[in-house]
Scaffold this active site. Sequence first.
Site: not given
Ligand code: ATP
Ligand code: MG
Length: 757
Positions: A34-35, A217-218, A248, A604
């Site tokens: 997402k981030t 975000d969040e 979360q 995490r």
């Molecule tokens: P959280 O809910 O914990 O905030 P999130 O949904 O924001 O997590 P991110 O932190 O953006 O997730 O991504 C998690 C991990 O996966 C990071 O290391 C990111 O670089 C990797 N990632 C995200 N999308 C891809 C993709 N399409 N291909 C490869 N790696 C990815």
């Molecule tokens: Mg995130």
Amino acid sequence: MTSDLLTTLNEPQQQAVLHEGAALLLLAGAGSGKTRALTHRVAHLIHLRDVPPWRIMAVTFTNKAAAEMRARLEVLLGQDRLPWVATFHASCVRILRQEIEHLGYSRDFTIYDDQDQLRLLRELLKENKIPEKDLKPRALAAFIDHAKNRGLTPQACAHQQIEDPGLIELYRRYQQRLKQGNALDFGDLLLLTVQLFEEVGAVRTRWQERFAHLLIDEFQDTNRVQYRLMQLLTGPHTHLCVVGDDDQSIYRWRGAEVANILGFDRDYADTRIIRLEQNYRSTRTILDAATAVVEKNSDRRAKKLWTDNPAGEAIHLETSADDLDEARFVASEVSRLQRQGESLRDIAVFYRTNAQSRVLEEALRGQRIPYAMFGGVKFYSRQEVKDALCYLRVLVNPADGMAARRIINTPARGIGAVTIERIVELETEAGGFMAACRLALERNRLSGAAAQRVEGFVELLEDFRQRLGRLPLAQLMAQILQDCGYTPALQEEAQQALNADGRQEAKGRLDNLEQLLAGMEEHSSKGGSLQDYLEQVALMTDLDQHDPTIERVTLMTLHSAKGLEYPLVFITGMEEGLFPHSRSGSGSADLDEERRLCYVGMTRAMRKLYLSHARRRRVYGTWQFNAPSRFLADIPATLLAGYRAALAPTTAANAAPAPRSAAHNLAGLADLVAAEEMDQSAEMITRQPAARPTPAPTDHPADTGGLRLGARVRHLKFGPGVVRRLEGSGDQQKVTVYFNSVGTKKLLLKFAGLMPG
Ligand code: ATP
Ligand code: MG
């Protein structure tokens, strides 16, 4: 590199980046990118849609997250095309620095931290002759913060008749005092920005027109006042994009409303909802285990989350006799991992309450493992650091009463409480503390000696003010500390204090001041002003000082771990009463939140997850016996290694996997444990800097571990019983118990797994 903007994303992430038109809600589980999608969307807008960076505002939950997003954008776009990326609080400060005069404050306002807030409230209660036993300053602070989180001014509280009129009156007077000191507390930053936009239409329109894109975000952890702010910033042409995961949501206790994300599409018509289902972060084992835990929550939107990652190693479940053993396990495992070639930077140890960190720290120190801990006493809240900063605060804002009270007799100048009280009486009339000092002198309100000393203080500050702007910040600070006698007094103490502890402490304080000066130098070298500096410090959490390049283990509370990821993660203290925390009643909304916190913690981890629990742990010097956390029982046995050991230590040698039904026994057992209040409320975990229990007394040879003769206990297998005899000490301590079911048994206390009956 900008060609990576889309190619490194999956299909739904790309859609999120490319979406145009109505509001966009990205609703997806942990680690699903997402981030990453939000960051790439910002980059894409600037790079391919030619949106000027200053027309984009991206809101993150912490300063650290903001810094990470900025760094990422810098890679994607280069340094000179960065948009506004900040937390809600920092964004509000920026807006208020430009606009606050509309509300009758001046632009050089001070930001009061929690300590200042409590100090002011304590004074207010005293003035109003309310004894602290009737109303604790902390309770009043909680009421005020809660009102502010919901966007309620004292007038709105009175209008809606919420709470006792007496409390509301105190809130009103508190606001008055803040305004008099030209000061805002944290809650005000948001509340006043909302008030500004609601009351001054022209200002609102101007800001609405400025931002073409608002991204948050969040989003699941926004509170009502933040939601309102978002609404007020969203004009007819603003594109809104919010990102979050209802699973979360872990800040309900601080006013966050998960309804903000779940009801978002009701408030914004035609919202496009995009779901991300692929997790890129964790092994399949970790993801499955975390999902199994959060799935137990009844009130949640069902979500699919899968991963292409390998199953990876089983989750390690560690059962320890007590908290010291648990800490020793963590330290020796970390050291083993290090020997295997793992980097300490890749390892994080989480816990539910700050108090748990002490034994972990000791064990790591014992093994000479460097660590960085977050959530202890914040650097900028330390006594000497805060004293120094208060001098600067008064120079910038002479009305800042809390800072002035702090330094008027620090270091000691012989200005006593009575003199200060006389000055304070004139504060309102004079329009601030320093002005009140002058007025008191003019009117001869102070006795001869006191008058002289106050005059000396006023002149000292006047002298410092002359140097303001002429000297680099660090040099100015060093001179102030020297000339007012602060550093000389500490230096003397460092050499002459009667005991070694005193000398050591004084040295530590001097070191901290050195560190403060170094930070100031760095700030100036980047061209930052004094005003910026104080602002940054006020909004800084200790998480922000984290330097990821240093080789050390990370220690932090589960709440702080939000949004972060580490290859190797330990979650300690997986025990009933601790996690879930005993404040949460079973089945209540609080328990759901604890479960989500567990999900956040587990997700995490990227490669390997360790979960540990201790059979007993010291709390305020007495033993508390805790059953394993019910969350452990929710994890399918096949994903855990060491599982049987936790269930029944006597059969640990039997390697067959535990049947699922046994896991449920564990959950049932958990309910038997009397929920005892731990040392910290959730609020104190992130808001109170130094809430540690007094150190436990050292082990006594005849230490009975808090168990007494005649105490009622409960055993996993034998059920209820009564303690008849205690003998030995330490690991060899034995206990004789008469059980209703089987009669008398003699057990090794360490392995007995006794709980209060
Ligand atoms: P959280 O809910 O914990 O905030 P999130 O949904 O924001 O997590 P991110 O932190 O953006 O997730 O991504 C998690 C991990 O996966 C990071 O290391 C990111 O670089 C990797 N990632 C995200 N999308 C891809 C993709 N399409 N291909 C490869 N790696 C990815
Ligand atoms: Mg995130």
